[in-house]
Write an enzyme that holds these catalytic residues in place. Structure first.
Site, PDB file in Angstrom:
ATOM      1  CE1 TYR B 293      -4.443   1.250   0.681  1.00  0.00           C
ATOM      2  CE2 TYR B 293      -3.220   3.172   1.529  1.00  0.00           C
ATOM      3  CZ  TYR B 293      -4.336   2.491   0.911  1.00  0.00           C
ATOM      4  OH  TYR B 293      -5.392   3.586   0.909  1.00  0.00           O
ATOM      5  CE1 TYR B 343      -5.195   6.078  -1.673  1.00  0.00           C
ATOM      6  CE2 TYR B 343      -7.524   6.519  -1.706  1.00  0.00           C
ATOM      7  CZ  TYR B 343      -6.381   6.061  -1.072  1.00  0.00           C
ATOM      8  OH  TYR B 343      -6.255   5.978   0.138  1.00  0.00           O
TER       9      TYR B 343
END
Lengths: 329, 389
Positions: B293, B343
């Site tokens: 991440y 995103y």
């Protein structure tokens, strides 16, 4: 709120103004003159010699100076006493009279929305300017971002002493019931002062309001302490994580601190804050940590381990916060 | 009673919309499109799905997704908290539901108009008086309003304690834009950046520069999980779920855990890593690629350290020299990551993890990929999974 009958009567009353004159023509208190033209040009930063350079202008196609066209409505302005007219003073003309009707029904806000001026003939020193205004249109009720209201469009014709048409101005205002901008309502004739944006305020609840109250009312930074095992804790919470006691009091921080970490905030710039802005994790002498700002410091001089001293300060019109400064060694 | 979830379930379908700056449609539609695509990819029909799991931050209710996509019955609904920390916990939810027999097949999804709608870079705003809102009050008045501020605080301390510089961050930023430049679905498709681009970019929140920060995009991403048994009959190579773990640790806040003695390690990530390895019986040496991440470059370092690829404080050295590149020890974020593909809150990363197992990534490493680590947001309660062939 008006019921439909009242609204109908109100609209009939205001629409009756369409086509009417404000009153007798206004005559400029001063004839067009070089002194006022010079002052206006200075303020506006307009260096056109056609307005102020008499020698140069004498050789121009006009044969002399002229007044800047966009000064046209200046000549008939009523001047400084306008500033002292109170909302309920007897109306000086039908425009005030109409606005007072709106005010009475709650349409207290006013904002100028459009102004278009056409120029036909130039005014020159010695001219006496007159203006003659009428109500051209009044819209149906409109919902706008600042409130519900009516657009009032007026037309003003400007003439000189010979009746020659100099120009025509169409001016539109919105008279509205203010929703989001109460400040606009207080000033019934234009120029509402806008307040500076302020920092975002913390949400307040049972578990933290006492802490912010100490900041706001007593200029103190408190640290929550368990009454049972005396463990200090921050941010405040209702139970001691060590012994599960719900009993707590607090001590006042000395605000002596050390920078544990920091960041220099550059982007995005949020209204109410000034940038670059130093945010820091401060390790207080008491052992707990507090996130705050370090101020009066060049961001390039910030280092981890820096000794800082904090105080509670008024950082904007409405916000008090603990702020830290480097300790001079 | 079930004693291990290892290889009980598999990710059998993935679905994504395009990623854009303005999707031009509702988040519900994005959700419906990606969920429907994931079901189709799995070779299943909407009526085969009986569980939905999503984000508490999602604006789209699971019942609306179900009725829109045509899923007739839901036996399990769950919403997972803490934004970027949530995505792999969706897998955990789905695996728990399927491996216990509660559900036959569960879909996890995330859909957001993260650019044209509400943007995270706009900062936290007023809301109801929740514990969350109270917590933000310790930061908002001081101007610490965006995730970049909070991550910068951890990063500054990390650099101070371990002598790290932005060289390590540049390495990650440039490597991932390189991957994205070859991914047609990435916002940075065809737009690699150079080291000079990285260093010449302005600070967002020092020490984080422009290219240390992820992009904001619109899009949706979803996945389907069913039993290993059923996966055998479905069209794609199943991505077996070897482990799925979630974790929050002492003195936890969402991105502002600044009150722990040490703020340069992430104990919640240590907790998640420990569970992942325990459940799967694997270790860092068994992981061939990773989807880490990467809302911001430095959090990649923190996670690599927690997962034991190197010691705490050594990540900034470990990543240098192409470790995370296509031929490196651990090809990482081969889609371009949140930094440069888009995103979609980590679910787009999950899709890429599945592609790596299937062998269909546009940046498929030459070496055999047996196991892939996929993680969620760092410096918050978080989650991670290991998937494999």
């Amino acid at each position: 709120m008006m019921n439909p009958e009242e609204k109908k009567a109100f609209e009939k009353q205001i629409h009756a103004y369409i086509g009417k004159e404000f009153g007798p023509a206004l005559v400029g208190q001063d004839d067009v003159n070089q002194a006022m033209v010079r002052q206006w040009c200075e303020v506006m930063g307009d260096a056109n010699p056609a307005y102020t350079d008499t020698e140069w202008a004498a050789t121009s196609s006009r044969g002399g100076t002229i007044a800047p066209p966009s000064m046209l409505h200046i000549w008939v302005m009523q001047g400084y006493p306008m500033a002292f007219i109170k909302p309920d003073d007897p109306p000086v003309d039908r425009q005030r009279e109409l606005h007072q009707i709106f005010d009475k029904y709650g349409y207290k806000g006013v904002v100028a929305t459009n102004c278009t001026t056409e120029f036909f003939t130039e005014a020159k020193p010695g001219d006496s300017i007159q203006s003659h205004s009428t109500f051209d249109t009044i819209s149906d009720e409109k919902a706008t971002g600042i409130g519900t209201g009516y657009f009032i469009e007026t037309v003003t014709n400007f003439t000189n002493q010979d009746g020659e048409k100099l120009g025509r101005m169409v001016f539109r205002v919105l008279k509205f019931i203010p929703t989001a901008q109460p400040a606009a309502a207080e000033e019934s004739s234009g120029g509402a002062m806008s307040k500076d944006p302020t920092r975002l305020a913390p949400a307040l609840g049972h578990d933290n309001k006492w802490w912010w109250d100490a900041v706001n009312n007593d200029d103190k930074v408190l640290i929550q302490r368990c009454k049972s095992c005396e463990t200090l804790r921050h941010p405040p919470r209702p139970m001691c994580h060590k012994c599960q006691s719900l009993e707590w009091d607090s001590i006042e921080s000395t605000m002596d601190g050390t920078v544990n970490s920091f960041c220099v905030i550059c982007y995005p710039e949020i209204p109410g804050y000034s940038y670059p802005l130093v945010g820091a994790v401060i390790e207080l002498a008491e052992g707990t940590r507090l996130v705050s700002n370090v101020v009066d410091v060049d961001p390039d001089d910030m280092v981890i381990g820096m000794k800082v001293k904090g105080t509670v300060e008024q950082v904007d019109e409405v916000t008090k916060l603990p702020q830290f400064r480097p300790v001079k060694s | 009673m079930l004693t291990s979830i290892k290889d009980e379930c598999a990710i059998v379908g993935i679905g994504m919309t395009e990623i854009s700056k303005n999707s031009g449609r509702s988040e519900l539609q994005l959700a419906a499109e990606c969920v429907s695509a994931a079901i189709k990819d799995a070779g299943l029909k909407p009526h085969d799905i009986d569980g939905l799991t999503g984000f508490t931050l999602d604006h789209v209710d699971e019942i609306e997704v179900a009725r829109t996509v045509g899923i007739p019955e839901l036996k399990m609904m769950s919403r997972m908290p803490h934004g970027g920390g949530a995505p792999m916990s969706l897998v955990q939810q789905a695996v728990m539901a399927v491996s216990t027999g509660m559900c036959k097949a569960v879909v996890g999804y995330r859909a957001m108009n993260g650019r044209s709608g509400a943007r995270y870079s706009e900062g936290v705003a007023d809301g109801p008086e929740t514990t969350d809102a109270i917590s933000w009050g310790w930061y908002m008045p001081y101007g610490l309003l965006t995730p970049a501020c909070w991550v910068a605080m951890h990063t500054q301390r990390y650099m101070h304690e371990y002598g790290a510089t932005d060289e390590a961050l540049a390495e990650i930023a440039v490597a991932q834009r390189d991957f994205a430049s070859r991914n047609p679905n990435a916002l940075f498709y065809g737009r690699p950046i150079t080291m000079d681009d990285y260093y010449n970019a302005p600070y967002i929140v020092e020490p984080l520069k422009l290219y240390d920060c992820c992009i904001e995009t619109d899009g949706g991403a979803a996945f389907v999980i069913t039993s290993a048994e059923r996966a055998k009959d479905l069209p794609h190579t199943p991505a077996m779920v070897r482990s799925a773990a979630q974790g929050a640790a002492f003195d936890q806040e969402v991105m502002t855990s600044f009150y722990r003695d040490c703020i340069t390690t992430l104990p919640e990530y240590d907790l998640v890593a420990k569970q992942c390895y325990e459940q799967s019986g694997l270790g860092p040496d068994d992981l061939d690629a990773a989807i880490i991440y990467d809302a911001f470059t430095p959090i990649v370092l923190f996670q690599l350290e927690s997962f034991g690829f190197c010691k705490h404080g050594e990540g900034h050295e470990w990543v240098k020299g192409g470790t995370l590149g296509p031929d490196g020890r651990l090809p990482t974020n081969t889609h371009g990551g949140l930094l440069s593909e888009g995103y979609i809150h980590g679910i787009n990363g999950l899709a890429e993890g599945v592609r790596l197992i299937r062998g269909t990534s546009v940046n498929q490493p030459k070496k055999n990929i047996e196991n892939v680590l996929v993680t969620s947001g760092a410096s918050m309660p978080t989650s991670a999974i290991i998937i494999g062939k």
